[in-house]
Design an enzyme around this catalytic site. Structure first.
Site, PDB file in Angstrom:
ATOM      1  N   ARG A 271       0.867  -1.187   0.000  1.00  0.00           N
ATOM      2  CA  ARG A 271       0.000   0.000   0.000  1.00  0.00           C
ATOM      3  C   ARG A 271       0.899   1.231   0.000  1.00  0.00           C
ATOM      4  O   ARG A 271       1.395   1.648   1.037  1.00  0.00           O
ATOM      5  CB  ARG A 271      -0.921  -0.034   1.226  1.00  0.00           C
ATOM      6  N   HIS A 275      -3.462   4.367   4.660  1.00  0.00           N
ATOM      7  CA  HIS A 275      -4.604   3.468   4.765  1.00  0.00           C
ATOM      8  C   HIS A 275      -5.858   4.117   4.189  1.00  0.00           C
ATOM      9  O   HIS A 275      -6.578   3.516   3.395  1.00  0.00           O
ATOM     10  CB  HIS A 275      -4.826   3.088   6.226  1.00  0.00           C
ATOM     11  N   TYR A 284       4.260   5.009  11.200  1.00  0.00           N
ATOM     12  CA  TYR A 284       4.580   3.595  11.394  1.00  0.00           C
ATOM     13  C   TYR A 284       5.412   2.982  10.266  1.00  0.00           C
ATOM     14  O   TYR A 284       5.662   1.768  10.279  1.00  0.00           O
ATOM     15  CB  TYR A 284       3.298   2.771  11.589  1.00  0.00           C
TER      16      TYR A 284
END
Length: 379
Positions: A271, A275, A284
């Site tokens: 990805r 998100h 992160y």
């Protein structure tokens, strides 16, 4: 005295029922993700398929960019981009026959429109207008599913019912790596295997379940290995290789159609974007990690093969980009029009016949709306 100490009760080996019902060896996935692009085997790929995949990938990348922009403009409540994962999405949409069913998750918009769903109708859920903006029966595409993995048992149920009726139908169920940690995933695999249901499970392993990396979800060698415990063969494939994805999915669909049962496919992808537009991915993961995956971009991988064959001409590039821009322009124009919403639609399509409770609630809302309208007229 224990059971084993009783005369005649001791068995040096377990009784026959313990024996495995299937040989586990053929179920194991390859040690490395299967790929075609960059190998000699890709020479057998149909040029027409390569060009179609390329056009769809370009359109999908533009669709992601435009939908993301619509969230910034307030026209979409949220959009989970699949940039970097387009090969998984497009291959899933193209691998099915007209009579088959697709069961997508919330990130699988490109697979939905590749099946022929209107690009605007595919965004209706994310806009907050309806639970789904298209007719699932017409397109044989289930609604985009926001709860994790709940669409998987639905896919198994539909596929099993179709086989009982004698219908030539395969269900393709899509889920992310995060969804494999849900109970629905395991229940769906178990039922599909026991019933030998004509269903294909496609796991897009994009590295993260929002901010949770795969290593904190599972200690399995791969997600494809999870099929072995249920008697389902696992396939591990490079999710950014559109040609390999199409081949593996097509084979799995045909296997299901001819009575071979379900297949679990893990597509290793990434990805590239956050998100959703509400996520800060820099908290992160590192920029270096993202850039490493950008070097394995699905469009660039396919472009290299097309160039080596002399198929990627200026006309091909221009045609693909122009078609994508025209789609984006139509999407902007239609999404910029305010939707005509009727609060009474809350009670439509809940049951074939409204229950007494729904009738009571609808009457109450109608009375409130009429009272507001009368108050406005008096002013």
């Amino acid at each position: 005295m224990t059971v084993l100490e009783q005369p005649g009760s001791y068995r040096p080996t377990p009784p026959p029922a313990w024996q495995p019902r299937t040989d586990p060896a053929p179920l194991l996935p390859d040690a490395e993700p299967y790929r075609l692009l960059g190998t000699d085997a890709v020479a057998d790929a149909d040029p027409g398929l390569l060009l179609r995949l390329y056009a769809e990938l370009v359109r999908g990348r533009r669709y992601n960019a435009q939908a993301t922009a619509l969230t910034w403009q307030g026209r979409l409540a949220v959009y989970p981009s699949s940039t970097g994962q387009e090969a998984c999405e497009i291959a899933a949409g193209l691998a099915l026959a007209d009579q088959d069913w697709l069961f997508p998750s919330y990130r699988d918009t490109l697979a939905v429109i590749a099946r022929g769903v209107d690009p605007v109708e595919a965004l209706t859920l994310l806009r907050g207008d309806w639970h789904t903006g298209y007719d699932p029966g017409e397109h044989r595409v289930a609604p985009l599913c926001t709860p994790l993995a709940t669409q998987l048992p639905h896919a198994v149920g539909l596929a099993h019912a179709a086989r009982l009726k004698g219908d030539d139908v395969v269900a393709l169920a899509m889920v992310g790596d995060g969804g494999t940690s849900e109970g629905d995933f395991h229940e769906a695999l178990n039922f599909a295997a026991v019933w030998r249901a004509p269903v294909v499970f496609l796991v897009q392993n994009n590295g993260f379940a929002i901010s949770v990396p795969l290593a904190k979800q599972t200690a399995a060698p791969s997600l494809a290995h999870k099929g072995v415990g249920y008697g389902i063969p696992g396939r591990l494939v490079d999710g950014n290789d559109a040609v390999a994805m199409h081949e593996v999915l097509t084979e799995a669909v045909e296997r299901a159609r001819t009575g071979g049962g379900p297949t679990l496919i893990e597509a290793v992808t990434y990805r590239v974007e956050a998100h959703t537009n509400a996520d800060d991915a820099t908290r992160y993961r590192t920029d270096a990690e993202v850039e490493a995956w950008r070097a394995h971009d699905p469009i660039e991988l396919l472009e290299h093969e097309l160039r080596s064959r002399g198929l990627l001409t200026d006309d091909v590039i221009t045609e693909a980009r122009d078609a994508a821009e025209q789609m984006a322009a139509r999407l902007r124009e239609r999404m910029n029009a305010d939707a005509a919403l009727d609060p009474m639609d809350l009670f439509a399509h809940v049951y074939a016949e409204k229950t007494s409770q729904l009738q009571e609630q609808a009457a109450q809302l109608r009375a409130e709306l009429d009272a507001e309208l009368d108050a406005e007229e008096e002013r």
